[in-house]
Scaffold this active site. Structure first.
Site, PDB file in Angstrom:
ATOM      1  N   ASP A  70       7.083  -3.937   9.059  1.00 14.15           N
ATOM      2  CA  ASP A  70       6.950  -3.080   7.872  1.00 14.15           C
ATOM      3  C   ASP A  70       6.845  -1.648   8.390  1.00 14.15           C
ATOM      4  OD1 ASP A  70       6.322  -1.989   5.369  1.00 14.15           O
ATOM      5  OD2 ASP A  70       4.288  -2.814   5.294  1.00 14.15           O
ATOM      6  N   HIS A 126       0.516  -7.263  -1.233  1.00 12.09           N
ATOM      7  CA  HIS A 126       1.852  -7.194  -1.858  1.00 12.09           C
ATOM      8  C   HIS A 126       2.339  -8.639  -2.063  1.00 12.09           C
ATOM      9  CE1 HIS A 126       5.488  -5.633  -3.289  1.00 12.09           C
ATOM     10  NE2 HIS A 126       6.031  -5.118  -2.202  1.00 12.09           N
ATOM     11  N   GLN A 150       6.090  -9.663  -2.713  1.00 14.95           N
ATOM     12  CA  GLN A 150       6.948  -9.637  -1.521  1.00 14.95           C
ATOM     13  C   GLN A 150       6.846 -10.972  -0.783  1.00 14.95           C
ATOM     14  OE1 GLN A 150       8.685  -6.586  -0.549  1.00 14.95           O
ATOM     15  NE2 GLN A 150       9.843  -8.097   0.567  1.00 14.95           N
ATOM     16  N   CYS A 183      10.226  -5.944   4.637  1.00 11.55           N
ATOM     17  CA  CYS A 183      10.129  -5.836   3.176  1.00 11.55           C
ATOM     18  C   CYS A 183      11.033  -4.744   2.617  1.00 11.55           C
ATOM     19  CB  CYS A 183       8.684  -5.584   2.778  1.00 11.55           C
ATOM     20  SG  CYS A 183       7.928  -4.197   3.649  1.00 11.55           S
ATOM     21  N   ARG A 194      13.621 -11.126  -4.299  1.00  9.23           N
ATOM     22  CA  ARG A 194      12.582 -10.473  -5.114  1.00  9.23           C
ATOM     23  C   ARG A 194      12.847 -10.779  -6.589  1.00  9.23           C
ATOM     24  NH1 ARG A 194       9.965  -6.015  -3.083  1.00  9.23           N
ATOM     25  NH2 ARG A 194       8.501  -6.467  -4.753  1.00  9.23           N
ATOM     26  N   ARG A 206       1.915  -1.111  -9.802  1.00  7.70           N
ATOM     27  CA  ARG A 206       1.881  -0.698  -8.387  1.00  7.70           C
ATOM     28  C   ARG A 206       0.952   0.502  -8.302  1.00  7.70           C
ATOM     29  NH1 ARG A 206       6.862   0.140  -4.298  1.00  7.70           N
ATOM     30  NH2 ARG A 206       6.542  -2.112  -4.264  1.00  7.70           N
TER      31      ARG A 206
HETATM   32  N1   CP Z   1       9.652  -3.916  -0.677  1.00  5.20           N
HETATM   33  C1   CP Z   1       9.385  -3.199  -1.752  1.00  5.20           C
HETATM   34  O1   CP Z   1       8.372  -3.403  -2.441  1.00  5.20           O
HETATM   35  O2   CP Z   1      10.321  -2.265  -2.059  1.00  5.20           O
HETATM   36  P1   CP Z   1      10.136  -1.051  -3.068  1.00  5.20           P
HETATM   37  O3   CP Z   1       9.008  -0.200  -2.535  1.00  5.20           O
HETATM   38  O4   CP Z   1      11.442  -0.326  -3.090  1.00  5.20           O
HETATM   39  O5   CP Z   1       9.774  -1.602  -4.416  1.00  5.20           O
HETATM   40  N1  NVA Z   2       3.337  -1.165   3.502  1.00  4.86           N
HETATM   41  C1  NVA Z   2       4.336  -0.525   2.689  1.00  4.86           C
HETATM   42  C2  NVA Z   2       5.136  -1.523   1.938  1.00  4.86           C
HETATM   43  C3  NVA Z   2       6.270  -0.969   1.127  1.00  4.86           C
HETATM   44  C4  NVA Z   2       6.980  -1.990   0.305  1.00  4.86           C
HETATM   45  C5  NVA Z   2       3.652   0.452   1.747  1.00  4.86           C
HETATM   46  O1  NVA Z   2       2.593   0.127   1.219  1.00  4.86           O
HETATM   47  O2  NVA Z   2       4.191   1.551   1.559  1.00  4.86           O
END
Ligand code: CP
Ligand code: NVA
Length: 309
Positions: A224, A130, A133, A264, A292, A103
């Protein structure tokens, strides 16, 4: 040839269906005695340049349940590429581990890591995509709607989650409708690609500004956060701009009766979604969060078994 999971664009519709089938299968057999051991004797490193609850814990749990060893790195080395080059990191990791889950911020960072590492790299969220997700949403949609060619409506920022869900919908031949504020649209290059892909699969992708228009045919309304990770300093300015896109009971009343809601997570309650929607009977947020785990196991099984068929 090793394969990565960086975006859904790299996968055919048939392959994505295969991943969803596999996720459904591992979900069904999770508590049986006949557990899978695809990661037995193997190690997976998880690198997080941004916070996580769901992604981190579902990957760690999934790796454990597949018989593997999960090692999570968060924060202590600074951002990926700050202490040493991405290529050098890749050439170290590939000597020790069998898979890399990342990430991070810019999508090019994960592309570079995948280019230099000779083990599979999984995108656990970048600024642009993502895809994990979207697989979890895909399994949830399959559970709720079966094979129906649904209309998936997204309200809010046209960024990573929106783009991946649009790509998923396009691959499945769904109708995807997004309403974003001006200045926060889906990037044109992603939108145009998804429109062409949707058309090929009998679906459509529509980008609007009017949230009420967008939800008119929705089978599921999605949103989101308004300020994503890394954009915290813009939160106050974005709040005013995004308020018309809040998913509340007024919006859900315009959607067809029975339309579902998802997010999400993490949710900023009172901002992009109100409590009366996220806590209502039409909300499937925790089903998606649960999925997930199964989606991640499916991706890891799929990548570990590349070339073995
Ligand atoms: N939706 C999601 O990716 O959650 P986290 O940021 O907690 O991993
Ligand atoms: N758009 C959000 C998604 C979190 C899971 C971010 O990137 O923070």
């Amino acid at each position: 040839m090793k394969r990565d999971f960086l975006t859904l664009l790299d996968y055919s519709s048939a392959e994505i269906r295969e991943l969803i089938d596999l996720a459904a299968e591992v979900k069904l057999t999770r508590s049986s005695d006949d557990l899978r051991t695809d990661l037995k004797g193997k190690s997976v490193v998880l690198i997080f340049d941004k916070p996580s609850l769901r992604t981190k814990l579902t990957f760690e749990t999934g790796i454990y349940e597949l018989g593997g060893n999960a090692m999570t790195m968060a924060d202590s080395n600074g951002r990926l590429g700050a202490r040493e080059s991405i290529a050098d990191i890749a050439h170290n990791l590939e000597r020790w581990v069998h898979m890399i889950v990342v990430r991070t911020f810019g999508h090019s960072i994960i592309e570079d890591l995948a280019k230099y590492a000779n083990v599979p790299v999984i995108n656990a969220l970048t600024d642009s995509f993502h895809p994990c997700q979207s697989l979890a949403l895909g399994l949830t949609l399959r559970e709720k709607f079966g094979d129906k060619k649904i209309t998936l409506t997204y309200l809010g920022d046209g960024n990573n989650v929106c783009v991946s869900h649009m790509n998923y919908a396009a691959k499945m031949g769904y109708h995807f409708v997004a309403a974003t504020p001006k200045g926060y649209e889906i990037p044109a290059k992603f939108l145009e690609g998804a429109q062409a892909e949707a058309l090929k699969n009998g679906g459509s992708v529509t980008a609007l500004y009017d949230p009420f228009e967008a939800v008119k045919n929705a089978d599921l309304v999605y949103t989101d956060v308004w300020a994503s990770m890394g954009q915290e300093s813009e939160a106050a300015a974005r709040h005013a701009i995004f308020m018309p896109y809040q998913v509340n009971s007024k919006i859900m009343e315009v959607a067809p009766k029975g339309a579902l809601f998802s997010h999400c997570l993490p949710a900023h309650r009172g901002d992009e979604v109100t409590d009366d929607v996220i806590d209502s009977a039409v909300s499937v947020v925790f089903d998606e969060a649960e999925n997930r785990l199964h989606a991640h196991k499916a991706v890891m099984i799929y990548l570990m078994n590349q070339g073995k068929k």
